[in-house]
Design an enzyme around this catalytic site. Structure first.
Site, PDB file in Angstrom:
ATOM      1  N   GLU A  96       0.845  -1.194   0.000  1.00 34.02           N
ATOM      2  CA  GLU A  96       0.000   0.000   0.000  1.00 34.02           C
ATOM      3  C   GLU A  96       0.884   1.249   0.000  1.00 34.02           C
ATOM      4  O   GLU A  96       1.992   1.231   0.568  1.00 34.02           O
ATOM      5  CB  GLU A  96      -0.891  -0.066   1.259  1.00 34.02           C
ATOM      6  CG  GLU A  96      -1.876   1.030   1.442  1.00 34.02           C
ATOM      7  CD  GLU A  96      -2.874   1.194   0.305  1.00 34.02           C
ATOM      8  OE1 GLU A  96      -2.440   1.653  -0.752  1.00 34.02           O
ATOM      9  OE2 GLU A  96      -4.066   0.914   0.500  1.00 34.02           O
ATOM     10  N   ASP A  97       0.412   2.299  -0.614  1.00 33.68           N
ATOM     11  CA  ASP A  97       1.202   3.540  -0.583  1.00 33.68           C
ATOM     12  C   ASP A  97       1.087   4.238   0.772  1.00 33.68           C
ATOM     13  O   ASP A  97       2.076   4.690   1.324  1.00 33.68           O
ATOM     14  CB  ASP A  97       0.805   4.492  -1.729  1.00 33.68           C
ATOM     15  CG  ASP A  97      -0.698   4.730  -1.811  1.00 33.68           C
ATOM     16  OD1 ASP A  97      -1.447   4.031  -1.123  1.00 33.68           O
ATOM     17  OD2 ASP A  97      -1.110   5.621  -2.578  1.00 33.68           O
ATOM     18  N   ASP A 100      -3.940   5.534   6.364  1.00 34.70           N
ATOM     19  CA  ASP A 100      -4.417   6.772   6.974  1.00 34.70           C
ATOM     20  C   ASP A 100      -5.376   6.412   8.112  1.00 34.70           C
ATOM     21  O   ASP A 100      -4.948   6.245   9.258  1.00 34.70           O
ATOM     22  CB  ASP A 100      -5.082   7.626   5.891  1.00 34.70           C
ATOM     23  CG  ASP A 100      -5.378   9.042   6.350  1.00 34.70           C
ATOM     24  OD1 ASP A 100      -5.197   9.333   7.539  1.00 34.70           O
ATOM     25  OD2 ASP A 100      -5.797   9.868   5.515  1.00 34.70           O
ATOM     26  N   THR A 104      -9.154   1.000   4.953  1.00 33.95           N
ATOM     27  CA  THR A 104      -8.959   0.288   3.685  1.00 33.95           C
ATOM     28  C   THR A 104      -8.176  -1.006   3.902  1.00 33.95           C
ATOM     29  O   THR A 104      -8.598  -2.087   3.478  1.00 33.95           O
ATOM     30  CB  THR A 104      -8.205   1.183   2.676  1.00 33.95           C
ATOM     31  OG1 THR A 104      -8.930   2.400   2.500  1.00 33.95           O
ATOM     32  CG2 THR A 104      -8.040   0.483   1.338  1.00 33.95           C
ATOM     33  N   LEU A 105      -7.041  -0.892   4.604  1.00 32.58           N
ATOM     34  CA  LEU A 105      -6.210  -2.081   4.799  1.00 32.58           C
ATOM     35  C   LEU A 105      -6.862  -3.101   5.720  1.00 32.58           C
ATOM     36  O   LEU A 105      -6.689  -4.302   5.537  1.00 32.58           O
ATOM     37  CB  LEU A 105      -4.839  -1.682   5.339  1.00 32.58           C
ATOM     38  CG  LEU A 105      -3.862  -1.250   4.254  1.00 32.58           C
ATOM     39  CD1 LEU A 105      -2.560  -0.768   4.869  1.00 32.58           C
ATOM     40  CD2 LEU A 105      -3.598  -2.397   3.276  1.00 32.58           C
ATOM     41  N   LYS A 128       0.513   7.175   8.189  1.00 33.76           N
ATOM     42  CA  LYS A 128       0.081   8.470   8.715  1.00 33.76           C
ATOM     43  C   LYS A 128      -0.842   8.259   9.915  1.00 33.76           C
ATOM     44  O   LYS A 128      -1.794   7.489   9.849  1.00 33.76           O
ATOM     45  CB  LYS A 128      -0.641   9.257   7.623  1.00 33.76           C
ATOM     46  CG  LYS A 128      -0.850  10.715   7.991  1.00 33.76           C
ATOM     47  CD  LYS A 128      -1.221  11.549   6.799  1.00 33.76           C
ATOM     48  CE  LYS A 128      -2.656  11.315   6.419  1.00 33.76           C
ATOM     49  NZ  LYS A 128      -3.334  12.538   5.984  1.00 33.76           N
ATOM     50  N   ASP A 156      -2.462  10.675  -5.023  1.00 37.30           N
ATOM     51  CA  ASP A 156      -3.146  11.730  -5.782  1.00 37.30           C
ATOM     52  C   ASP A 156      -3.959  12.666  -4.902  1.00 37.30           C
ATOM     53  O   ASP A 156      -4.260  12.368  -3.745  1.00 37.30           O
ATOM     54  CB  ASP A 156      -4.116  11.098  -6.787  1.00 37.30           C
ATOM     55  CG  ASP A 156      -5.385  10.565  -6.090  1.00 37.30           C
ATOM     56  OD1 ASP A 156      -5.248   9.846  -5.079  1.00 37.30           O
ATOM     57  OD2 ASP A 156      -6.487  10.889  -6.556  1.00 37.30           O
ATOM     58  N   ARG A 162       0.013  12.098  -9.275  1.00 36.57           N
ATOM     59  CA  ARG A 162       0.562  10.740  -9.093  1.00 36.57           C
ATOM     60  C   ARG A 162       1.940  10.594  -9.751  1.00 36.57           C
ATOM     61  O   ARG A 162       2.743   9.768  -9.335  1.00 36.57           O
ATOM     62  CB  ARG A 162      -0.380   9.700  -9.718  1.00 36.57           C
ATOM     63  CG  ARG A 162      -1.718   9.518  -9.016  1.00 36.57           C
ATOM     64  CD  ARG A 162      -2.387   8.241  -9.501  1.00 36.57           C
ATOM     65  NE  ARG A 162      -3.814   8.207  -9.268  1.00 36.57           N
ATOM     66  CZ  ARG A 162      -4.404   7.786  -8.144  1.00 36.57           C
ATOM     67  NH1 ARG A 162      -3.658   7.400  -7.138  1.00 36.57           N
ATOM     68  NH2 ARG A 162      -5.711   7.761  -8.029  1.00 36.57           N
TER      69      ARG A 162
END
Ligand code: PRP
Length: 173
Positions: A96-97, A100, A104-105, A128, A156, A162
């Site tokens: 993953e980038d 937060d 999502t993860l 983060k 993005d 990006r």
């Protein structure tokens, strides 16, 4: 006018990825590793990460939607595009980038765990802490940041930035 304030330059990203890749290569040296990039943001990180590995891996992608076009996270996560590799009995590493809220993860980890892999771990370039809601453990972290909206190197804002080779904090004047 948007202002881009540097967070990690190209050399710093390279150093971070070299370190993570060493650890992954060692930890999975005798495993069947499947790297799963989370679209879209992780595609740049995944592309650089795999070229620093010294082990053979399989690659797949998963799509998940959590943010809209702005900077406010939605609480809802859904899978927009699933993996195609059979991961049963294999070792999965989700790439993953940025983490937060962690929503999502957390959702992706549960989704992949249901496919009977041998293990599921998480690797994130950026961790983060500002808005963490779900205590999603990240096994391999590149760089921790406290706050701010980050763009570049795959990340993005409304599908822009990006392509930037470094990571910036996006602020408005
Ligand atoms: C970003 C990022 C993660 C997610 C992290 O994706 O790539 O997938 O948000 O946020 P969370 O920890 O609060 O859930 P985004 O939804 O912006 O999509 P993108 O990767 O296509 O840019």
């Amino acid at each position: 006018m948007p202002i881009l304030s540097p967070v990690l330059n190209k050399d710093e990203i390279e150093a971070v990825i070299t370190g993570i890749a060493e650890n992954i290569s060692f930890d999975y040296r005798s495993k069947n590793l499947v790297l799963i990039g989370v679209l879209k943001g992780a595609f740049v990180f995944l592309a650089d990460l795999i070229r620093h590995l010294t082990i053979d891996v399989e690659i797949d992608f998963i799509g998940a939607a959590s943010y809209g076009a702005g900077t406010v996270s939605s609480e809802q996560v859904r899978i927009t595009s699933d993996i195609t590799i059979d991961v049963a009995g294999k070792d999965v590493l989700v790439v993953e980038d940025i983490v937060d809220t962690g929503l999502t993860l957390g959702f992706i980890r549960d989704h992949l765990a249901a496919k009977a892999p041998n293990s599921v771990r998480i690797c994130a370039l950026l961790d983060k802490h500002e808005r963490r809601q779900k205590n999603t453990y990240v096994d391999y972290v590149g760089h921790g940041v406290q706050e701010g909206f980050l763009v570049g190197y795959g990340l993005d804002h409304a599908e822009r930035y990006r392509q930037l080779p470094a990571i910036y904090h996006l602020k408005s004047e």
